[in-house]
Scaffold this active site. Structure first.
Site, PDB file in Angstrom:
ATOM      1  N   GLN A 264      23.264  12.382   0.325  1.00 35.04           N
ATOM      2  CA  GLN A 264      23.319  13.699  -0.315  1.00 35.04           C
ATOM      3  C   GLN A 264      24.213  13.695  -1.548  1.00 35.04           C
ATOM      4  OE1 GLN A 264      21.307  16.489   0.676  1.00 35.04           O
ATOM      5  NE2 GLN A 264      20.447  14.651   1.605  1.00 35.04           N
ATOM      6  N   HIS A 333      24.035  21.101   4.861  1.00 34.74           N
ATOM      7  CA  HIS A 333      23.454  20.172   5.828  1.00 34.74           C
ATOM      8  C   HIS A 333      24.570  19.653   6.730  1.00 34.74           C
ATOM      9  CE1 HIS A 333      21.027  19.642   2.041  1.00 34.74           C
ATOM     10  NE2 HIS A 333      20.054  19.884   2.892  1.00 34.74           N
ATOM     11  N   ASP A 366      14.807  16.804   3.819  1.00 32.39           N
ATOM     12  CA  ASP A 366      14.705  16.846   2.356  1.00 32.39           C
ATOM     13  C   ASP A 366      13.291  16.552   1.885  1.00 32.39           C
ATOM     14  OD1 ASP A 366      17.203  17.612   1.599  1.00 32.39           O
ATOM     15  OD2 ASP A 366      17.891  15.641   0.965  1.00 32.39           O
ATOM     16  N   HIS A 426      17.449  69.286   3.829  1.00 33.02           N
ATOM     17  CA  HIS A 426      17.218  68.460   5.006  1.00 33.02           C
ATOM     18  C   HIS A 426      17.043  69.338   6.242  1.00 33.02           C
ATOM     19  CE1 HIS A 426      18.431  64.993   2.641  1.00 33.02           C
ATOM     20  NE2 HIS A 426      18.184  64.194   3.681  1.00 33.02           N
TER      21      HIS A 426
END
Length: 443
Positions: A264, A333, A366, A426
């Site tokens: 990596q 990871h 990957d 409302h």
């Protein structure tokens, strides 16, 4: 990816560092120069439209003129120009990612429930209508990116997915990237890179309607463009440099651990790699193995600085401390190579995706072979967010259906609350219905 000072203080005496980073954290994604450049480009593109898009393509992508959209035949035949083994590997990755995404989708179910008699509520999972995927193809073409973005969007049921990918030195698209997009079900592919590609998809400047969601990784300019375009469209996430972390003990093979850290770190010179181990012997062996492997690595000019500047090795006194340290890092990871992987799996909470055991490695995900998505949170984002998945492309739209019989209880409660808030309109929506209910009851 770094430890918080507060956590280190709370764990004082239960760990020790064998290697610390020379730089505390990767260079900030939000470089003021990058922000200014992206802002200027987006403003120019909004003003001048496709003319600005093509101007930037000429200046930044070496665009020579002609149609930037690949024809259906060019897309469909992209695999014919690939070596057979590469084509077969791409097909396998596409199949695995699609299968995992389909399984995820099958567990996201519409539902309806009657909370009380006459009050029916529910939710429907409805896909967004149009997605734009950016497929990187720069220093390292990310072949599997289309599986994770185009393919997963299609598994979610998105009707239209378009993609942009930067041109190669010859001016054309990377055939492996296009073939992966073709297998993933892409509807249109444009040979266009960078900020201009994202803006063209968002603003509807490619002969297509504007997209609703933008996905895919890229460099700092692409990441900043996604940040500035967020709101006009949804995005997957804002990813920084790729990260890897490993938890190991004395049973792990130091050569494998070192290889996985470098796997990596090779993404970029600012990609952090971290090891937390419960064995000092293991930690020192991994450091030696990294240095030895770097000496023969073709990508040493990338992975070497990443390891030197951002690599960290920490020895934890026990597995509980190892978990506390790793949950604080919240890596993109995470690999676990120990004698008790299941215990760690149950205990850990913060990571983008986890890889359990000696036979698992981040590279399998990957490249799409594990089926799981590799678009994952970085820079501690895993503490609060998950990676890209089918669910990100789906809107859980709620609904309610109220019967006449359920009206008195709801209307009375809404009137009381609305009146207390001073919201007369409302209140009226409830009291008018209550009045109708009473009139009908009196008849």
């Amino acid at each position: 990816m770094r430890y918080s000072p507060a956590l280190l203080q709370s764990l004082e005496g239960s760990f020790r560092h064998l290697k610390t980073p020379l730089i505390n954290a990767p260079a900030a994604q939000r470089d003021p120069a990058v922000i200014a450049t992206v802002s200027s480009m987006l403003s120019d593109i909004q003003s001048r439209g496709i003319d600005a898009i093509l101007d930037y393509a000429r200046r930044l992508d070496n665009y020579q003129g002609g149609d930037i959209q690949l024809s259906a035949e060019q897309i469909a035949t992209s695999g014919d120009r690939l070596p057979a083994d590469l084509r077969e590997a791409i097909e396998l990755g596409s199949e695995r990612t699609a299968a995992f995404a389909a399984e995820q989708r099958s567990h996201l179910l519409d539902f309806e429930t009657e909370l009380v008699p006459g009050l029916i509520t529910g939710a429907r999972y409805v896909p967004v209508s149009r997605v734009g995927a950016y497929l990187p193809a720069g220093r390292f073409p990310l072949t599997a990116s289309a599986f994770m973005t185009v393919g997963v969007a299609k598994a979610a049921g998105v009707p239209t997915v378009i993609a942009c990918t930067p041109p190669q030195p010859n001016g054309g698209a990377n055939d492996a990237v296009v073939y992966a997009a073709h297998l993933s079900g892409v509807d249109s592919v444009f040979v266009l890179g960078g900020v201009q590609a994202l803006a063209a998809m968002v603003y509807g400047l490619l002969g297509e309607l504007p997209i609703d969601m933008l996905v895919g990784a890229g460099n700092a300019y692409v990441a900043e463009a996604k940040r500035q375009l967020f709101g006009a469209v949804a995005i997957d996430l804002l990813a920084g440099p790729s990260e890897v972390a490993v938890i190991s003990d004395e049973t792990a093979d130091p050569e494998i651990v070192a290889a996985d850290l470098l796997g990596q770190a090779e993404h970029g010179p600012n990609s952090p790699a971290a090891l937390v181990t419960t064995s000092e012997k293991q930690g020192r062996a991994v450091i030696e193995a990294v240095e030895r492997q770097l000496a023969g690595l073709v990508t040493e000019p990338i992975a070497g600085p990443a390891w030197r500047d951002f690599g960290v090795v920490t020895v934890a006194n026990d597995r509980e401390t190892a978990v506390a340290l790793m949950d604080d890092l919240a890596p993109e990871h995470l690999e676990v190579l120990t004698a008790d992987d299941d215990w760690y799996h149950d205990a850990l909470r913060n990571y983008g995706s986890i890889f359990l055991g000696h036979w698992s490695t981040v590279a399998y995900s990957d490249k799409g072979m594990a089926g799981t998505n590799h678009v994952l949170p970085t820079a501690g984002g895993a503490k609060h967010s998950a990676g890209l998945s089918v669910s990100r492309f789906l809107k859980p739209l709620t609904y309610q259906r109220i019967s006449r019989e359920a009206t008195p209880e709801l209307a009375n409660a809404v009137q009381i609350i609305s009146d207390s808030e001073g919201m007369a309109a409302h209140s009226a929506t409830a009291t008018m219905r209550l009045a109708t209910y009473r009139d009908e009851s009196a008849e």
